[in-house]
Design a protein around this motif. Structure first.
Motif, PDB file in Angstrom:
ATOM      1  N   ARG A 243       0.838  -1.210   0.000  1.00  0.00           N
ATOM      2  CA  ARG A 243       0.000   0.000   0.000  1.00  0.00           C
ATOM      3  C   ARG A 243       0.867   1.252   0.000  1.00  0.00           C
TER       4      ARG A 243
ATOM      5  N   ARG B 139       1.333   6.555  -7.128  1.00  0.00           N
ATOM      6  CA  ARG B 139       0.269   7.486  -7.496  1.00  0.00           C
ATOM      7  C   ARG B 139       0.691   8.933  -7.347  1.00  0.00           C
TER       8      ARG B 139
ATOM      9  N   TRP C 197      -5.003  -3.933  -7.073  1.00  0.00           N
ATOM     10  CA  TRP C 197      -5.417  -2.534  -6.928  1.00  0.00           C
ATOM     11  C   TRP C 197      -5.293  -1.772  -8.240  1.00  0.00           C
ATOM     12  N   LEU C 198      -4.260  -2.057  -9.024  1.00  0.00           N
ATOM     13  CA  LEU C 198      -4.024  -1.332 -10.277  1.00  0.00           C
ATOM     14  C   LEU C 198      -4.748  -1.954 -11.464  1.00  0.00           C
TER      15      LEU C 198
ATOM     16  N   LEU D  95      -0.670  -5.245  -5.399  1.00  0.00           N
ATOM     17  CA  LEU D  95      -0.520  -4.120  -6.335  1.00  0.00           C
ATOM     18  C   LEU D  95      -1.254  -4.391  -7.649  1.00  0.00           C
TER      19      LEU D  95
ATOM     20  N   LEU E  34       2.031   1.683  -3.480  1.00  0.00           N
ATOM     21  CA  LEU E  34       0.939   2.179  -4.325  1.00  0.00           C
ATOM     22  C   LEU E  34       0.787   3.690  -4.177  1.00  0.00           C
TER      23      LEU E  34
ATOM     24  N   TRP F 257       9.901  -0.063  -9.437  1.00  0.00           N
ATOM     25  CA  TRP F 257       9.206   0.358  -8.221  1.00  0.00           C
ATOM     26  C   TRP F 257       9.812  -0.386  -7.047  1.00  0.00           C
TER      27      TRP F 257
END
Length: 223
Positions: A95, A102, A140-141, A137, A98, A217
Motif C-alpha cells: 500500500r 500514485r 489494486w491497479l 498491487l 501504491l 518500483w
C-alpha cells in the motif's frame, strides 16, 4: 493478518482501518520528501529532470519510484519482512508503494514483474518478498501479474555482501523470460534497490525482448 489486530506495524498505535497495517501518521513519516532524480532515485536538484549522473550514463529503465530511502522508520520493517517469516507485512508495504506510485506521473503498466529468487533460496525463505508485493498491487491497479513471467537460471551470491562491480557480474545472464513481453509497458517491483544491478540486468533483458518501457518500483532506495 496482523499479529496484534488493529495496531500500526511501526508505532503500535491503534488503527482506524485495521487492514491498512500502517497508520496515516507513519505513512506520512516514511514518504520520501527530498528531491530525487526520476531515473535513478538518488538525491538531485530537480525532481522532474534527470540528474547529471543519468545524463552521462542513463540507466536501462525509464523511471524509478521509491517510497523512501533505506533508513528508519521504514528500513527496519523492510528488513523484518525480508529476512524473517513475516509475509503478513507485505500488504501494508504494498500500500505504501501504491501511494508512492500514485504521487508520480508514471504511465500505467500493462504488467507487473517480480524479481525472482532461485528455487533453493525461495524454498529456504518460504516466500519471495517481491512476489508478495506484486499480488495486491496488481489487484489494486487492475493490471496483469504472474510470477512465471521471469525465472532465475542459477543461484547467485547474496547481493548485499558484494561490491558494486561484483554485484553486476553476479547477476549477468542470471535471468530468463518465460513469457513474451513485446510492446508491453512493464513495472519491475522489488523491496530494496541498492546499486541497481539486479533491476538493470532485468531491464536490459526486457528491452531486448521488445518491451515498450520499463519502470522500477521499490520500497527503499539506498542512497
Amino acid at each position: 493478518m496482523l499479529t496484534v489486530p488493529g495496531l500500526c506495524w511501526l508505532c503500535r498505535m491503534p488503527l482506524r482501518c485495521a487492514h491498512w497495517g500502517i497508520c496515516s501518521g507513519c505513512t506520512r513519516a516514511v514518504r520520501q520528501r527530498e528531491k530525487v532524480c526520476p531515473l535513478c532515485g538518488l538525491p538531485a536538484g530537480q525532481e522532474n529532470i534527470a540528474c547529471g549522473r543519468c545524463l552521462q550514463n542513463p540507466p536501462p529503465w525509464q523511471r524509478l519510484v521509491a517510497v523512501s530511502n533505506y533508513a528508519p522508520p521504514l528500513s527496519p520493517l523492510v528488513h523484518q519482512f525480508k529476512f524473517f517469516p513475516r509475509p503478513e507485512i507485505a500488504r501494508p508495504l504494498a500500500r505504501l508503494l501504491l501511494l508512492a506510485v500514485r504521487d508520480k506521473p508514471c504511465p500505467a503498466p500493462d504488467i507487473l514483474l517480480s524479481v525472482p529468487l532461485h528455487a533453493r533460496r525461495q524454498w529456504r525463505r518460504g516466500f519471495n518478498q517481491s512476489d508478495l508485493l506484486c499480488r495486491p498491487l496488481a489487484h489494486w491497479l487492475q493490471c496483469r501479474y504472474t510470477c512465471a513471467t521471469l525465472s532465475r537460471l542459477r543461484a547467485t551470491s547474496v547481493q548485499h555482501h558484494l561490491s558494486a562491480r561484483r554485484r553486476k557480474q553476479n547477476v549477468k545472464d542470471a535471468f530468463h523470460l518465460e513469457l513474451p513481453v513485446g510492446g508491453l509497458h512493464i513495472a519491475i517491483v522489488d523491496d530494496v534497490v541498492t546499486t541497481g544491478s539486479t533491476v538493470a540486468e532485468i531491464s536490459r533483458l526486457l528491452l531486448r525482448s521488445g518491451a515498450a518501457t520499463v519502470q522500477v518500483w521499490c520500497l527503499c532506495r539506498t542512497l
